[in-house]
Design a protein around this motif. Structure first.
Motif, PDB file in Angstrom:
ATOM      1  N   PRO A  47     -15.033-190.708 -12.526  1.00 45.02           N
ATOM      2  CA  PRO A  47     -15.168-192.132 -12.180  1.00 45.02           C
ATOM      3  C   PRO A  47     -16.010-192.892 -13.197  1.00 45.02           C
ATOM      4  O   PRO A  47     -16.928-192.318 -13.785  1.00 45.02           O
ATOM      5  N   SER A  48     -15.683-194.150 -13.393  1.00 45.46           N
ATOM      6  CA  SER A  48     -16.457-195.015 -14.291  1.00 45.46           C
ATOM      7  C   SER A  48     -17.763-195.434 -13.623  1.00 45.46           C
ATOM      8  O   SER A  48     -17.761-195.990 -12.527  1.00 45.46           O
ATOM      9  N   GLU A  49     -18.857-195.122 -14.305  1.00 44.72           N
ATOM     10  CA  GLU A  49     -20.174-195.467 -13.750  1.00 44.72           C
ATOM     11  C   GLU A  49     -20.335-196.985 -13.612  1.00 44.72           C
ATOM     12  O   GLU A  49     -20.948-197.477 -12.668  1.00 44.72           O
ATOM     13  N   SER A  50     -19.802-197.734 -14.584  1.00 45.12           N
ATOM     14  CA  SER A  50     -19.959-199.196 -14.536  1.00 45.12           C
ATOM     15  C   SER A  50     -19.206-199.783 -13.354  1.00 45.12           C
ATOM     16  O   SER A  50     -19.682-200.691 -12.675  1.00 45.12           O
ATOM     17  N   ALA A  51     -18.010-199.224 -13.093  1.00 46.26           N
ATOM     18  CA  ALA A  51     -17.238-199.718 -11.951  1.00 46.26           C
ATOM     19  C   ALA A  51     -17.922-199.339 -10.638  1.00 46.26           C
ATOM     20  O   ALA A  51     -17.939-200.104  -9.683  1.00 46.26           O
ATOM     21  N   ARG A  52     -18.516-198.141 -10.624  1.00 42.81           N
ATOM     22  CA  ARG A  52     -19.214-197.675  -9.414  1.00 42.81           C
ATOM     23  C   ARG A  52     -20.380-198.601  -9.066  1.00 42.81           C
ATOM     24  O   ARG A  52     -20.736-198.763  -7.905  1.00 42.81           O
ATOM     25  N   ASN A  60     -27.533-196.559 -12.179  1.00 44.01           N
ATOM     26  CA  ASN A  60     -28.523-195.489 -12.322  1.00 44.01           C
ATOM     27  C   ASN A  60     -28.855-195.320 -13.799  1.00 44.01           C
ATOM     28  O   ASN A  60     -29.056-194.222 -14.280  1.00 44.01           O
ATOM     29  N   THR A  61     -28.880-196.437 -14.505  1.00 41.52           N
ATOM     30  CA  THR A  61     -29.135-196.393 -15.944  1.00 41.52           C
ATOM     31  C   THR A  61     -30.523-196.938 -16.262  1.00 41.52           C
ATOM     32  O   THR A  61     -30.931-197.967 -15.735  1.00 41.52           O
ATOM     33  N   ILE A  62     -31.207-196.204 -17.123  1.00 38.36           N
ATOM     34  CA  ILE A  62     -32.521-196.617 -17.589  1.00 38.36           C
ATOM     35  C   ILE A  62     -32.402-197.051 -19.043  1.00 38.36           C
ATOM     36  O   ILE A  62     -31.756-196.382 -19.842  1.00 38.36           O
ATOM     37  N   GLY A  63     -32.993-198.169 -19.383  1.00 40.32           N
ATOM     38  CA  GLY A  63     -32.998-198.633 -20.771  1.00 40.32           C
ATOM     39  C   GLY A  63     -34.303-198.240 -21.449  1.00 40.32           C
ATOM     40  O   GLY A  63     -35.372-198.437 -20.866  1.00 40.32           O
ATOM     41  N   VAL A  84     -37.173-186.061 -17.203  1.00 36.25           N
ATOM     42  CA  VAL A  84     -37.323-186.674 -15.867  1.00 36.25           C
ATOM     43  C   VAL A  84     -36.037-187.400 -15.470  1.00 36.25           C
ATOM     44  O   VAL A  84     -35.645-187.385 -14.298  1.00 36.25           O
ATOM     45  N   VAL A  85     -35.384-188.022 -16.450  1.00 40.92           N
ATOM     46  CA  VAL A  85     -34.113-188.714 -16.181  1.00 40.92           C
ATOM     47  C   VAL A  85     -33.086-187.728 -15.633  1.00 40.92           C
ATOM     48  O   VAL A  85     -32.405-188.006 -14.638  1.00 40.92           O
ATOM     49  N   PHE A  90     -30.198-189.761 -13.438  1.00 44.09           N
ATOM     50  CA  PHE A  90     -30.039-191.082 -14.037  1.00 44.09           C
ATOM     51  C   PHE A  90     -29.410-190.935 -15.422  1.00 44.09           C
ATOM     52  O   PHE A  90     -29.220-189.831 -15.916  1.00 44.09           O
ATOM     53  N   ASN A  91     -29.083-192.063 -16.009  1.00 43.22           N
ATOM     54  CA  ASN A  91     -28.562-192.082 -17.385  1.00 43.22           C
ATOM     55  C   ASN A  91     -29.502-192.932 -18.238  1.00 43.22           C
ATOM     56  O   ASN A  91     -30.240-193.748 -17.717  1.00 43.22           O
ATOM     57  N   ILE A  92     -29.412-192.754 -19.550  1.00 42.11           N
ATOM     58  CA  ILE A  92     -30.279-193.518 -20.454  1.00 42.11           C
ATOM     59  C   ILE A  92     -29.450-194.284 -21.479  1.00 42.11           C
ATOM     60  O   ILE A  92     -28.455-193.773 -21.977  1.00 42.11           O
TER      61      ILE A  92
END
Length: 338
Positions: A47-52, A60-63, A84-85, A90-92
Motif C-alpha cells: 500500500p502507498s503510505e501517502s494514500a494511507r 508516520n514520517t519524521i523529517g 528509534v524510528v 516510522f519513516n524518515i
DNA sequence: TATCCAACGGGAGATAGCAA
DNA sequence: TTGCTATCTCCCGTTGGATA
C-alpha cells in the motif's frame, strides 16, 4: 504501479474488502481473505503510505534536517535517530541544507507539504537576527508538528532540544593542555557567528582565565569549522615558525585540517606541538592514529533526540525538555608537549 | 455476517472559459 | 491563436453507513 483497485479487480471484490484485509478490521469471509492475500502476494503489492495518510491527515514520517550530511558527526547522529524510528515503525525523510538558510526554508516547506508527524532540526544558521527567528517561528508553526532542535540551539524559540556542552568541552580540552604544562595555548575556532562556536570559544577563554594563562591573539586562529580553512590557518602558523605550546581545535573537520597541515610540515604531535581536538574521528581509529580529544556519544545523541520527539508526539502538552549531552575527555599523550 | 458504496483530503493534470 | 485563470477530475487507501 499496482493499487488497491487492481488487487480488488484481480480478487473479484471491491477495494474496501481489500482494505479490510490489509488493516485486519471489519468482517471478511475467510475464503475471501485467503483469496485476496494470495493476489497481494502474487503481485508483491504494498500500500502507498501517502494514500494511507489521506483520511487520517497524519503520516508516520519524521523529517530530519541537518546542515552537513557528509559530516561524520551527523551520520552517526542519524544512525541513532534511525534506531528509534525503526523501533516505532516510522519513516524518515532526510534533508541536507549545506548550511544554507534558503535550503533550510525549502526543506521545512517540503516537510509541511508532506504533513510529517514531527521534525528534527539542526539549524543551518545562528538565527541571531530577530527577523530570521520570526520567519522560522512562522514556518515551524505552519508545519503543525512537534519540532526538536538538535545540536544547535536557537535563542527566542521555545522547543525541545538536545544540545552539546560546548562550553564545557572546550574548557576541558584547554584545561588538559594547561595541566600538561603548556604555557601558551592557542585555538582554532569555529565560525564565531554561530552560537555553538562561540560557546566553545568562551570555554577556551574561561579555562585560560581560571589558570591565569594569557590569551595571545596571534594564537587564536579564526576558522569556520571547515577542514580546508583549518589546514590553511595551521599551515600559515607553522610557516611563520611561531607556534603555541599547545592548541585545541573546535570540531572534527577542524581537527582533520590541522592534522593534515601538521603531517605535511612533519611536525610531531605531543613533541613539537601539544594538541586536543573536540569531537572524536572514528576513521582515525582504523589506522590507529592516536590524538587526545573530547568526545561525546553521537549515536546516543541521535537516539535521545528521536526519543524526545516521540515523547512530544505522544504528549503534546508536556513541558519543554532540554537535554545536554555530556562530554568525555580522552587523553592519548598528545596533550603533552615534551 | 459479509460486502459494497461513497466521501474524505491535497495535489497534479486536464479542461473550460475568457481576454488580448 | 496564445496565454492566463478558474474549475473539474482523478489519484490513492480508509472508513462509516447502507444493503443483501
Amino acid at each position: 504501479m499496482i493499487t488497491i483497485k487492481d488487487i480488488a479487480g484481480l480478487a473479484g471484490v471491491s477495494k474496501s474488502t481489500v482494505s479490510r484485509v490489509l488493516t485486519g478490521t471489519g468482517y471478511v469471509n475467510d475464503e475471501t481473505r485467503e483469496k485476496i492475500e494470495k493476489v497481494i502476494k502474487e503481485n508483491s503489492y504494498e500500500p502507498s503510505e501517502s494514500a494511507r495518510s489521506l483520511p487520517k491527515r497524519i503520516t508516520n514520517t519524521i523529517g530530519v534536517v541537518v546542515p552537513e550530511i557528509d559530516n561524520s558527526f551527523y551520520t552517526e547522529v542519524l544512525n541513532g535517530i534511525s534506531q528509534v524510528v525503526d523501533q516505532n515503525n516510522f519513516n524518515i525523510i532526510y534533508f541536507n541544507t549545506n548550511n544554507s538558510l534558503a535550503k533550510e526554508e525549502k526543506a521545512l516547506q517540503m516537510l509541511k507539504a508532506q504533513r510529517v508527524r514531527g521534525v528534527i532540526l539542526a539549524p543551518a544558521v545562528d538565527y541571531s537576527e530577530p527577523e530570521a527567528t520570526k520567519k522560522l517561528k512562522l514556518l515551524l508553526e505552519k508545519i503543525n508538528a512537534p519540532v526538536v532542535l538538535l545540536d544547535r540551539d536557537i535563542d527566542g524559540i521555545s522547543l525541545d532540544k538536545v544540545v552539546y556542552d560546548n562550553f564545557g568541552s572546550a574548557f576541558a580540552a584547554t584545561e588538559a593542555l594547561i595541566k600538561a604544562g603548556n604555557k601558551t595555548v592557542g585555538i582554532i575556532t569555529g565560525d564565531l557567528n554561530l552560537k555553538h562556536a562561540r560557546g566553545r570559544y568562551e570555554g577556551y577563554l574561561e579555562a585560560m582565565k581560571q589558570y591565569n594563562i594569557p590569551v595571545i591573539e596571534k594564537y587564536v586562529l579564526h576558522g569556520d569549522f571547515m577542514a580546508d580553512t583549518a589546514y590553511s590557518l595551521a599551515w600559515k602558523m607553522y610557516e611563520q615558525r611561531d607556534i603555541p605550546d599547545g592548541i585545541i581545535s573546535c570540531n572534527n573537520r577542524t581537527t582533520l585540517g590541522f592534522l593534515r597541515a601538521t603531517r605535511e610540515r612533519k611536525m610531531k604531535l605531543g613533541r613539537e606541538i601539544a594538541f586536543v581536538g573536540i569531537d572524536h574521528i572514528d576513521v582515525l581509529d582504523i589506522i590507529d592514529y592516536k590524538y587526545s580529544h573530547v568526545t561525546r556519544d553521537t549515536v546516543e545523541m541521535g537516539r535521545a533526540t528521536m526519543q524526545l520527539l516521540m515523547d512530544r508526539i505522544k504528549n503534546p502538552l508536556k513541558m519543554n525538555t532540554v537535554q545536554i549531552v555530556p562530554y568525555k575527555l580522552v587523553l592519548k599523550g598528545t596533550e603533552l608537549r615534551k
